[in-house]
Design a protein around this motif. Structure first.
Motif, mmCIF file in Angstrom:
data_model
loop_
_atom_site.group_PDB
_atom_site.id
_atom_site.type_symbol
_atom_site.label_atom_id
_atom_site.label_comp_id
_atom_site.label_asym_id
_atom_site.label_seq_id
_atom_site.Cartn_x
_atom_site.Cartn_y
_atom_site.Cartn_z
ATOM 1 N N ILE A 1 0.946 -1.297 0.088
ATOM 2 C CA ILE A 1 -0.080 0.053 -0.104
ATOM 3 C C ILE A 1 0.886 1.330 0.121
ATOM 4 N N ASP A 2 2.055 1.046 -0.151
ATOM 5 C CA ASP A 2 3.159 2.193 0.174
ATOM 6 C C ASP A 2 3.488 2.855 -1.153
ATOM 7 N N ASP A 3 3.755 1.891 -2.070
ATOM 8 C CA ASP A 3 4.438 2.372 -3.377
ATOM 9 C C ASP A 3 3.618 1.741 -4.539
ATOM 10 N N PHE A 4 4.228 1.974 -5.781
ATOM 11 C CA PHE A 4 3.980 1.231 -6.886
ATOM 12 C C PHE A 4 3.594 -0.338 -6.716
ATOM 13 N N GLN A 5 2.658 -0.782 -7.444
ATOM 14 C CA GLN A 5 2.524 -2.300 -7.340
ATOM 15 C C GLN A 5 3.820 -3.096 -7.856
ATOM 16 N N GLN A 6 4.011 -4.252 -7.399
ATOM 17 C CA GLN A 6 5.153 -4.801 -7.916
ATOM 18 C C GLN A 6 4.536 -6.042 -9.107
ATOM 19 N N ASN A 7 3.047 -6.108 -8.908
ATOM 20 C CA ASN A 7 2.251 -7.125 -9.652
ATOM 21 C C ASN A 7 1.027 -6.681 -10.187
ATOM 22 N N TYR A 8 0.614 -6.760 -11.474
ATOM 23 C CA TYR A 8 -0.601 -6.561 -11.924
ATOM 24 C C TYR A 8 -1.364 -7.723 -12.190
ATOM 25 N N PHE A 9 -2.677 -7.662 -11.961
ATOM 26 C CA PHE A 9 -3.523 -8.973 -12.730
ATOM 27 C C PHE A 9 -4.523 -8.402 -13.675
ATOM 28 N N VAL A 10 -4.474 -9.107 -14.918
ATOM 29 C CA VAL A 10 -5.110 -8.678 -16.304
ATOM 30 C C VAL A 10 -6.175 -9.446 -16.462
ATOM 31 N N ILE A 11 -7.389 -9.066 -16.641
ATOM 32 C CA ILE A 11 -8.587 -9.666 -17.159
ATOM 33 C C ILE A 11 -8.739 -9.559 -18.461
ATOM 34 N N ASP A 12 -9.551 -10.323 -19.110
ATOM 35 C CA ASP A 12 -9.998 -10.479 -20.592
ATOM 36 C C ASP A 12 -10.902 -9.527 -20.741
ATOM 37 N N GLY A 13 -11.695 -9.393 -19.891
ATOM 38 C CA GLY A 13 -12.831 -8.390 -20.029
ATOM 39 C C GLY A 13 -13.552 -8.252 -18.793
ATOM 40 N N LEU A 14 -14.485 -7.271 -18.537
ATOM 41 C CA LEU A 14 -15.329 -7.277 -17.544
ATOM 42 C C LEU A 14 -16.296 -8.187 -17.297
ATOM 43 N N ASP A 15 -16.700 -8.924 -18.519
ATOM 44 C CA ASP A 15 -17.738 -10.145 -18.518
ATOM 45 C C ASP A 15 -16.967 -11.289 -17.785
ATOM 46 N N GLN A 16 -15.763 -11.684 -17.996
ATOM 47 C CA GLN A 16 -15.030 -12.685 -17.521
ATOM 48 C C GLN A 16 -14.935 -12.515 -15.956
ATOM 49 N N LEU A 17 -14.646 -11.040 -15.586
ATOM 50 C CA LEU A 17 -14.478 -10.920 -14.207
ATOM 51 C C LEU A 17 -15.890 -11.000 -13.424
ATOM 52 N N LEU A 18 -16.817 -10.883 -13.925
ATOM 53 C CA LEU A 18 -18.178 -10.670 -13.167
ATOM 54 C C LEU A 18 -18.674 -12.334 -13.435
ATOM 55 N N ASP A 19 -18.514 -12.862 -14.424
ATOM 56 C CA ASP A 19 -18.854 -14.434 -14.352
ATOM 57 C C ASP A 19 -18.035 -15.335 -13.489
ATOM 58 N N VAL A 20 -16.608 -15.142 -13.490
ATOM 59 C CA VAL A 20 -15.882 -15.873 -12.362
ATOM 60 C C VAL A 20 -16.169 -15.614 -10.850
ATOM 61 N N THR A 21 -16.489 -14.343 -10.662
ATOM 62 C CA THR A 21 -16.898 -14.243 -9.462
ATOM 63 C C THR A 21 -18.127 -14.600 -8.790
ATOM 64 N N VAL A 22 -19.272 -14.331 -9.722
ATOM 65 C CA VAL A 22 -20.631 -14.301 -9.321
ATOM 66 C C VAL A 22 -20.870 -16.167 -9.471
ATOM 67 N N ASN A 23 -20.260 -16.879 -10.311
ATOM 68 C CA ASN A 23 -20.476 -18.145 -10.345
ATOM 69 C C ASN A 23 -19.645 -19.239 -9.536
ATOM 70 N N THR A 24 -18.816 -18.532 -8.689
ATOM 71 C CA THR A 24 -17.923 -19.213 -7.856
ATOM 72 C C THR A 24 -18.400 -19.073 -6.407
ATOM 73 N N ASP A 25 -18.757 -20.101 -5.764
ATOM 74 C CA ASP A 25 -19.090 -20.005 -4.305
ATOM 75 C C ASP A 25 -17.907 -19.918 -3.504
ATOM 76 N N PHE A 26 -17.576 -18.665 -2.934
ATOM 77 C CA PHE A 26 -16.271 -18.391 -2.230
ATOM 78 C C PHE A 26 -16.336 -19.162 -0.988
ATOM 79 N N ALA A 27 -17.278 -19.694 -0.458
ATOM 80 C CA ALA A 27 -17.058 -20.289 0.896
ATOM 81 C C ALA A 27 -15.897 -21.433 0.966
#
Ligand code: PHE
Ligand code: FE
Length: 289
Positions: free
Chosen positions: A227-253
């Motif tokens: 939280i103190d400087d530039f990130q050393q690592n970024y994660f890349v999504i293929d699209g917003l649909d991918q992000l929504l699909d994978v998070t909504v359709n995964t049971d996090f428990a």
């Protein structure tokens, strides 16, 4: 920039409601404060064409954020409500986790009701109105991202009965704050922490230093961040649909439980299963540049 997740559990300060909101009191902002917004806006928006994702640039446009001065939420919310049913609410500063999740679950985005001083032009700990509104709100005008943020809030409320805050905070960090997206054959920024930072919006896309790795939900939820400087690592999504699909359709428990049995992943590590888009030199983090 400070993490949204605060672990504070006090009661709201005087003048704030039980849900921590306060009136924006737009008329109380001074000419200097509006001028600070304008200075930040001009500087940031100059570097965003070709760097920020199309969804972000559309949001700036749809919400008419180029109008000078700190946005008046009466006007901003009329546009945002019409686009996606979200609205911005003013809060004095960081709010408790449950309150934050509850706002998101109800399509309300809490925005810090103050603006940085000239001494804090490039760095401040608590998110101010520029970070919160310029950084976050344009993406909330995108229907898919709007659904993701609501689902995230609902997931957050559900997570309170598990010991999962850290894992959920990492997901927020590496998507909502520091996410990159594949677009038009290249990479673009959609994360608010990048898009509201002058230096990091160049660094995140153009520096040889950080890793850029394809988004993997379980992996992200185990990855430490700084939280103190530039990130050393970024994660890349293929699209917003991918992000929504994978998070909504995964049971996090079950994921929370499986991840809790594994060690956290250090910020700059690359793992055998990673889809490496850029293997960073880490020269910046090592102080070589
Ligand atoms: N699917 C998640 C759960 O089971 C909820 C969630 C959705 C979390 C989107 C984050 C983002 O809890
Ligand atoms: Fe933020």
């Amino acid at each position: 920039m400070e993490s949204q997740f605060t672990h504070v559990h006090e009661s709201p300060p005087p003048g704030a409601a039980p849900d921590w909101t306060c009136p924006q009191d737009w008329d109380a902002f001074t000419a200097d404060e509006h001028a600070m917004w304008d200075r930040l806006f001009v500087r940031q928006s100059a570097m965003l064409p070709g760097r920020a994702s199309e969804a972000f640039l559309r949001g700036i446009d749809v919400l008419r954020l180029e109008k000078p001065g700190i946005p008046d939420y009466r006007d901003l919310n009329a546009r945002l409500m019409a686009a996606t049913g979200w609205r911005v609410v003013a809060v004095p500063g960081l709010v408790p986790d449950a309150t934050f999740f509850d706002h998101l679950a109800n399509r309300r985005f809490p925005a810090g009701n103050f603006i940085r001083t000239p001494q804090q032009l490039d760095y401040l700990q608590e998110p101010d109105v520029f970070h919160d509104v310029f950084g976050h709100v344009p993406m909330l005008a995108d229907p898919v991202f709007a659904d993701y943020m609501q689902a995230y809030g609902e997931g957050g409320l559900r997570s309170l009965k598990f010991d999962a805050l850290k894992q959920l905070a990492r997901l927020y960090w590496y998507t909502v704050e520091f996410g990159l997206i594949r677009e038009g054959g290249g990479l673009r920024i959609y994360g608010a922490g990048i898009v509201s930072s002058y230096a990091e919006s160049v660094f995140a896309l153009e520096s040889d230093s950080p890793n850029r790795i394809g988004f993997d939900l379980a992996r992200v939820m185990r990855t430490d961040y700084r939280i103190d400087d530039f990130q050393q690592n970024y994660f890349v999504i293929d699209g917003l649909d991918q992000l929504l699909d994978v998070t909504v359709n995964t049971d996090f428990a079950p994921l929370y439980a499986a991840n809790a049995a594994l060690p956290p992943i250090p910020v700059a590590d690359i793992l055998p299963g990673d889809e490496v888009i850029t293997r960073g030199t880490q020269d910046y983090a090592l102080g070589k540049v």
